[in-house]
Design an enzyme around this catalytic site. Structure first.
Site, PDB file in Angstrom:
ATOM      1  N   ASN A   1       4.962  -4.347   4.465  1.00  0.00           N
ATOM      2  CA  ASN A   1       5.204  -5.243   3.357  1.00  0.00           C
ATOM      3  C   ASN A   1       4.948  -4.250   2.025  1.00  0.00           C
ATOM      4  O   ASN A   1       4.065  -3.566   1.966  1.00  0.00           O
ATOM      5  CB  ASN A   1       4.212  -6.383   3.460  1.00  0.00           C
ATOM      6  CG  ASN A   1       2.670  -6.125   2.731  1.00  0.00           C
ATOM      7  OD1 ASN A   1       2.727  -6.196   1.585  1.00  0.00           O
ATOM      8  ND2 ASN A   1       1.863  -5.616   3.610  1.00  0.00           N
TER       9      ASN A   1
ATOM     10  N   CYS B   1      -5.197  -0.842  -0.833  1.00  0.00           N
ATOM     11  CA  CYS B   1      -3.889  -1.589  -0.931  1.00  0.00           C
ATOM     12  C   CYS B   1      -2.851  -0.383  -1.059  1.00  0.00           C
ATOM     13  O   CYS B   1      -2.925   0.375  -2.118  1.00  0.00           O
ATOM     14  CB  CYS B   1      -3.692  -2.443  -1.935  1.00  0.00           C
ATOM     15  SG  CYS B   1      -1.840  -3.262  -1.834  1.00  0.00           S
TER      16      CYS B   1
ATOM     17  N   THR C   1      -3.669  -1.824   5.697  1.00  0.00           N
ATOM     18  CA  THR C   1      -2.308  -1.321   6.479  1.00  0.00           C
ATOM     19  C   THR C   1      -2.362   0.020   6.174  1.00  0.00           C
ATOM     20  O   THR C   1      -2.928   0.767   5.405  1.00  0.00           O
ATOM     21  CB  THR C   1      -1.364  -2.135   5.614  1.00  0.00           C
ATOM     22  OG1 THR C   1      -1.320  -1.843   4.275  1.00  0.00           O
ATOM     23  CG2 THR C   1      -1.246  -3.663   6.168  1.00  0.00           C
TER      24      THR C   1
ATOM     25  N   GLY D   1       0.170  -5.146  12.149  1.00  0.00           N
ATOM     26  CA  GLY D   1       0.777  -5.608  13.426  1.00  0.00           C
ATOM     27  C   GLY D   1       0.092  -4.773  14.527  1.00  0.00           C
ATOM     28  O   GLY D   1      -0.588  -3.905  14.313  1.00  0.00           O
TER      29      GLY D   1
END
Length: 307
Positions: A72, A134, A196, A220
């Site tokens: 993303n 981030c 992430t 994920g």
């Protein structure tokens, strides 16, 4: 027949009724998941990161599937802390949820400004997760969580919120243990490990990066082993620092892995995009696993893989 399980846990000074929370950025800013999950039954709703002012985020496209996960580049779109407090926080509090706010900034002063706007917030907002990691800002080149001094400065600014601070760190650096120690020294009661991982998808037909922001953050099940290793390493080096484990949690077993690695609680993120009930299903999975394994208190699992 299994044993009854006490699901309570503690992250620093924060007592939680359950060890499973939503992950910031995956459950919206308010009560978006309430149609699928009784939010009062999970550990906490960690809302999407908020800046001191509204922010539009990155250009589209923002998400793309990857093997065993997604990438993303949303870019921290949000209404800002003040608007969130007025328009979205009441709805999530009305569900009976425990709430953890999340803030971000491009500069140290931005963290201070966002934190000041949180001061005096409803007591059901039990902590602030300070997003230092981030990868979707400036291509991930200037993460606070890559530098111990920058991490400490941002956390000192964020202390203006007057809330227990959880520092959200990154597995993209080989200095994560050093960064965690700096966060603790700067006043963080816990660290969230981790965010992430930096990645990119290239559109081979267009011959250019597919996401509007260029690179993005991979999440994920594909990153779960890296999350487990990072939690394990931080706990081994800093056993008195509480950890919130996040990365590829999809069921009870993957959550238990992070607890055994040293996490006091876990967060569920990407799985909620595939099934918005995931945070509740993971919690049920942890309870079932513990019951069958004869573990009567989930707290007894914390750090259990460390011999």
């Amino acid at each position: 027949m299994g044993v009854a399980v006490d699901l309570r846990t503690t992250v620093g000074s924060v007592d939680l009724a359950a060890p499973v929370m939503t992950a910031s950025g995956t459950a919206g800013h308010g009560d978006e998941l309430a149609a699928y999950v009784d939010l009062s039954t999970i550990g906490a709703v960690v809302v999407k990161s908020l800046g001191s002012t509204p922010w539009a985020g990155n250009p589209a496209p923002r998400v793309h599937p990857t093997p065993s996960g997604m990438i993303n580049s949303v870019g921290l779109q949000g209404p800002g802390v003040a608007a969130w407090r007025e328009h979205e926080l009441p709805a999530v509090l009305a569900t009976g949820a425990t709430v953890v706010a999340s803030i971000w900034g491009r500069h140290v002063e931005d963290f201070g400004a966002a934190a000041e706007q949180l001061a005096g917030v409803d007591e059901r907002v039990v902590a602030v997760e300070v997003n230092l990691s981030c990868p979707n800002l400036d291509g991930g080149a200037h993460l606070f969580a890559h530098d111990p001094d920058a991490t400490a400065a941002a956390l000192r600014a964020a202390s203006a919120a007057g809330l227990p601070m959880w520092a959200k760190l990154s597995s993209n650096t080989d200095r994560v243990v050093q960064i965690a120690a700096a966060a603790q020294a700067a006043g963080a009661e816990a660290v969230t490990v981790a965010n992430t991982l930096m990645g990119m998808v290239i559109d081979v037909d267009a011959r250019r990066p597919l996401l509007g922001g260029g690179g993005g953050g991979v999440s994920g099940p594909a990153i779960h082993p890296m999350a487990v290793r990072t939690v394990y390493d931080v706990h081994a080096a800093l056993p008195d620092l509480p950890i919130v484990g996040v990365g590829g949690v999809v069921d009870g077993r993957s959550a238990v892995e992070l607890l055994l690695a040293g996490a006091s609680a876990v967060q569920v993120g990407t799985a909620s995009f595939a099934d918005p009930r995931s945070v509740r299903l993971v919690l049920e999975g942890v309870e079932t696993w513990c019951s069958r394994a004869g573990v009567s208190r989930v707290r007894d699992l914390i750090g259990g893989a460390h011999g």
